[in-house]
Every structure is written in C-alpha cells, then in structure tokens.
Design a protein around this motif. Sequence first.
Motif, PDB file in Angstrom:
ATOM      1  N   LEU A 138     -26.020 -39.640  34.891  1.00  0.00           N
ATOM      2  CA  LEU A 138     -26.158 -40.882  34.131  1.00  0.00           C
ATOM      3  C   LEU A 138     -25.054 -41.031  33.085  1.00  0.00           C
ATOM      4  O   LEU A 138     -24.498 -42.119  32.903  1.00  0.00           O
ATOM      5  CB  LEU A 138     -27.522 -40.922  33.444  1.00  0.00           C
ATOM      6  CG  LEU A 138     -28.717 -41.149  34.353  1.00  0.00           C
ATOM      7  CD1 LEU A 138     -30.015 -40.851  33.619  1.00  0.00           C
ATOM      8  CD2 LEU A 138     -28.727 -42.579  34.886  1.00  0.00           C
ATOM      9  N   MET A 139     -24.720 -39.947  32.407  1.00  0.00           N
ATOM     10  CA  MET A 139     -23.677 -40.023  31.392  1.00  0.00           C
ATOM     11  C   MET A 139     -22.320 -40.332  32.016  1.00  0.00           C
ATOM     12  O   MET A 139     -21.510 -41.072  31.434  1.00  0.00           O
ATOM     13  CB  MET A 139     -23.625 -38.716  30.594  1.00  0.00           C
ATOM     14  CG  MET A 139     -24.879 -38.455  29.749  1.00  0.00           C
ATOM     15  SD  MET A 139     -25.318 -39.836  28.649  1.00  0.00           S
ATOM     16  CE  MET A 139     -23.902 -39.858  27.550  1.00  0.00           C
ATOM     17  N   ARG A 140     -22.065 -39.800  33.208  1.00  0.00           N
ATOM     18  CA  ARG A 140     -20.818 -40.152  33.912  1.00  0.00           C
ATOM     19  C   ARG A 140     -20.805 -41.629  34.262  1.00  0.00           C
ATOM     20  O   ARG A 140     -19.781 -42.316  34.109  1.00  0.00           O
ATOM     21  CB  ARG A 140     -20.667 -39.300  35.180  1.00  0.00           C
ATOM     22  CG  ARG A 140     -20.330 -37.836  34.929  1.00  0.00           C
ATOM     23  CD  ARG A 140     -19.891 -37.147  36.204  1.00  0.00           C
ATOM     24  NE  ARG A 140     -20.936 -37.142  37.218  1.00  0.00           N
ATOM     25  CZ  ARG A 140     -21.841 -36.182  37.353  1.00  0.00           C
ATOM     26  NH1 ARG A 140     -21.836 -35.149  36.515  1.00  0.00           N
ATOM     27  NH2 ARG A 140     -22.747 -36.244  38.313  1.00  0.00           N
ATOM     28  N   PHE A 141     -21.950 -42.125  34.718  1.00  0.00           N
ATOM     29  CA  PHE A 141     -22.054 -43.531  35.097  1.00  0.00           C
ATOM     30  C   PHE A 141     -21.829 -44.441  33.886  1.00  0.00           C
ATOM     31  O   PHE A 141     -21.149 -45.468  33.985  1.00  0.00           O
ATOM     32  CB  PHE A 141     -23.443 -43.788  35.695  1.00  0.00           C
ATOM     33  CG  PHE A 141     -23.735 -45.228  35.982  1.00  0.00           C
ATOM     34  CD1 PHE A 141     -23.281 -45.840  37.136  1.00  0.00           C
ATOM     35  CD2 PHE A 141     -24.472 -45.990  35.079  1.00  0.00           C
ATOM     36  CE1 PHE A 141     -23.551 -47.178  37.394  1.00  0.00           C
ATOM     37  CE2 PHE A 141     -24.742 -47.325  35.324  1.00  0.00           C
ATOM     38  CZ  PHE A 141     -24.288 -47.915  36.489  1.00  0.00           C
ATOM     39  N   ALA A 145     -28.076 -38.490  19.088  1.00  0.00           N
ATOM     40  CA  ALA A 145     -27.275 -39.665  19.431  1.00  0.00           C
ATOM     41  C   ALA A 145     -26.032 -39.255  20.217  1.00  0.00           C
ATOM     42  O   ALA A 145     -25.153 -40.086  20.470  1.00  0.00           O
ATOM     43  CB  ALA A 145     -26.877 -40.421  18.171  1.00  0.00           C
ATOM     44  N   GLU A 146     -25.969 -37.992  20.619  1.00  0.00           N
ATOM     45  CA  GLU A 146     -24.840 -37.475  21.395  1.00  0.00           C
ATOM     46  C   GLU A 146     -25.364 -36.721  22.619  1.00  0.00           C
ATOM     47  O   GLU A 146     -25.331 -35.489  22.667  1.00  0.00           O
ATOM     48  CB  GLU A 146     -23.977 -36.563  20.525  1.00  0.00           C
ATOM     49  CG  GLU A 146     -23.368 -37.269  19.311  1.00  0.00           C
ATOM     50  CD  GLU A 146     -22.534 -36.342  18.456  1.00  0.00           C
ATOM     51  OE1 GLU A 146     -22.808 -35.108  18.468  1.00  0.00           O
ATOM     52  OE2 GLU A 146     -21.607 -36.822  17.795  1.00  0.00           O
ATOM     53  N   PRO A 147     -25.879 -37.432  23.618  1.00  0.00           N
ATOM     54  CA  PRO A 147     -26.454 -36.772  24.796  1.00  0.00           C
ATOM     55  C   PRO A 147     -25.477 -35.851  25.522  1.00  0.00           C
ATOM     56  O   PRO A 147     -25.903 -34.893  26.176  1.00  0.00           O
ATOM     57  CB  PRO A 147     -26.857 -37.958  25.691  1.00  0.00           C
ATOM     58  CG  PRO A 147     -27.015 -39.101  24.756  1.00  0.00           C
ATOM     59  CD  PRO A 147     -25.989 -38.897  23.687  1.00  0.00           C
ATOM     60  N   GLU A 148     -24.188 -36.139  25.402  1.00  0.00           N
ATOM     61  CA  GLU A 148     -23.196 -35.308  26.093  1.00  0.00           C
ATOM     62  C   GLU A 148     -23.199 -33.864  25.593  1.00  0.00           C
ATOM     63  O   GLU A 148     -22.714 -32.959  26.283  1.00  0.00           O
ATOM     64  CB  GLU A 148     -21.798 -35.916  25.949  1.00  0.00           C
ATOM     65  CG  GLU A 148     -21.290 -36.048  24.523  1.00  0.00           C
ATOM     66  CD  GLU A 148     -21.761 -37.309  23.826  1.00  0.00           C
ATOM     67  OE1 GLU A 148     -21.310 -37.541  22.686  1.00  0.00           O
ATOM     68  OE2 GLU A 148     -22.558 -38.068  24.417  1.00  0.00           O
ATOM     69  N   LEU A 170     -28.417 -46.157  40.818  1.00  0.00           N
ATOM     70  CA  LEU A 170     -27.395 -46.553  39.859  1.00  0.00           C
ATOM     71  C   LEU A 170     -27.023 -48.021  40.023  1.00  0.00           C
ATOM     72  O   LEU A 170     -26.646 -48.681  39.055  1.00  0.00           O
ATOM     73  CB  LEU A 170     -26.169 -45.655  40.015  1.00  0.00           C
ATOM     74  CG  LEU A 170     -26.386 -44.187  39.629  1.00  0.00           C
ATOM     75  CD1 LEU A 170     -25.100 -43.395  39.802  1.00  0.00           C
ATOM     76  CD2 LEU A 170     -26.917 -44.046  38.221  1.00  0.00           C
ATOM     77  N   ASP A 171     -27.145 -48.549  41.234  1.00  0.00           N
ATOM     78  CA  ASP A 171     -26.895 -49.982  41.433  1.00  0.00           C
ATOM     79  C   ASP A 171     -27.909 -50.805  40.654  1.00  0.00           C
ATOM     80  O   ASP A 171     -27.558 -51.799  40.002  1.00  0.00           O
ATOM     81  CB  ASP A 171     -26.964 -50.338  42.922  1.00  0.00           C
ATOM     82  CG  ASP A 171     -25.763 -49.814  43.702  1.00  0.00           C
ATOM     83  OD1 ASP A 171     -24.732 -49.532  43.060  1.00  0.00           O
ATOM     84  OD2 ASP A 171     -25.864 -49.693  44.931  1.00  0.00           O
TER      85      ASP A 171
END
Length: 236
Positions: free
Chosen positions: A185-188, A212-215, A160-161
Amino acid sequence: MTGKFYGIGVGPGDPGLITLKAQEILSRVDILCVPKSSMEKDSLAMSVVRAVTDREHNLLELEFPMSKDREVLEQSWQNAGKQVAEKLTAGQDVAFITIGDPSLYSTFGYLLRFLKAECPQATVEIVPGVSSITACPAALQEPLVEGDEKLAVIPAAYSLDDLKTVIDGFDTVVLMKVNRRLPELMRFLKQYDNLQTFFVSRCGYPDQLATAEPETVLEQKLHYMSLLIVKKNKSQ
C-alpha cells in the motif's frame, strides 16, 4: 420463555472505552458467546470483558474459521446459530461479544441472520461499541473528516484499482486490517503527492502503535488489528 440475545460491542481494546450499557448487561448475563478464529487463540473481546466485570460467565466458544470458502463460512455461521438457539429456547439470555461495533465488519451480523431463521421468536438487542474507525484518529489526535469532507471505509479485501477510485473520490479513506499489505500500500500511495498517511495498530492496548510515518514500521511484524488512514492534504 425464550431468552434474549444481545450483540455487544466492547470497543477497540481499551476497557475504559466500553459503554456503561454494555458493562451493565455483561455484569448480569450468564452466557457469553466468544468468537474465535481458532479454538487455540485467546479472545481479544473476552480480555476486555474480564477487565470490566468479575462475573463468572458460562462461555460458549464459537469457531469462525479464517476462510474465503463461502461454503465453509456458511456452515460455521449455521453451526454457531444452532448452538445459540439451543440456549435461547432453553430460556437463557445470551450475549455475543465483539471487538469494536457489532454492525461494522463483525461476525455478529452473519450469526444474527442464521439465528433469526433458527429462533425467530427470540428478542434481540444490539449494543453499539466504540469502533477503531473513531478510536484510532483519537489516538493520533487527528480529525477524521471535517466540514463537507467525504469519508470512505474499505475492508482488507480490496484491489488497488478500487483503491485508486476511492482515493480520487473521497477526502479521507480508512483501510482496515492492513498488516499484511502495508508495504504494498505504501508503494502504491507514492504516486500521490497530496496525501497524509497514518498507521495505528492494537489501538487501546498497552502496546498500541500510532504513527504519522507508516514507512517506519514496514519491517515490523504487524498485528492484524491494524489500519491505515489516508487523508488528502488540503494545504497542497
């Protein structure tokens, strides 16, 4: 006379996206190298080949384990290279088929390196294929980059860095094989307020998922042939 070795990209999964050149070679070559992560799984690349030619090929199944152990991987590449070299030195043409393009995150590159050492006299031809990097934006009807925008492509093994550095420096980022990391990834990505995110899974297959809404798919069991496209929103 030594046979010819082909590296053939068969596209992202839709048989209609295989190139005419690839189809022509596949219709006449006798031996197909079919890469598999285990001998029990069906080959996605082979399913595309079956859809575009009715030729009965002799299959050379090559096992490439899903391992991070470099020694295990090197041994599998070497074993595969030796098997292909035996066919070539016997004067047989051999085609290695791979989903997408042979030059993009494909096992073909590792095999080619070992094959050149085992059978340097063999002629090699690489036939490019449509990559998921371009097929997925087409499925979304969303341009990947325009004008002077910069594009980055990152494989599954990223930190993630590293991702923060890449997002800060590029306009569009394609994250490959995100199925197991999508919730993380979505949280990040929530820390950014100027990003658009798009998710595509099994591009070109009947069960293709493009959103377009991965969540909305975080609770689903996702196929490893999945990617996430992250774009900076120019209107903000």
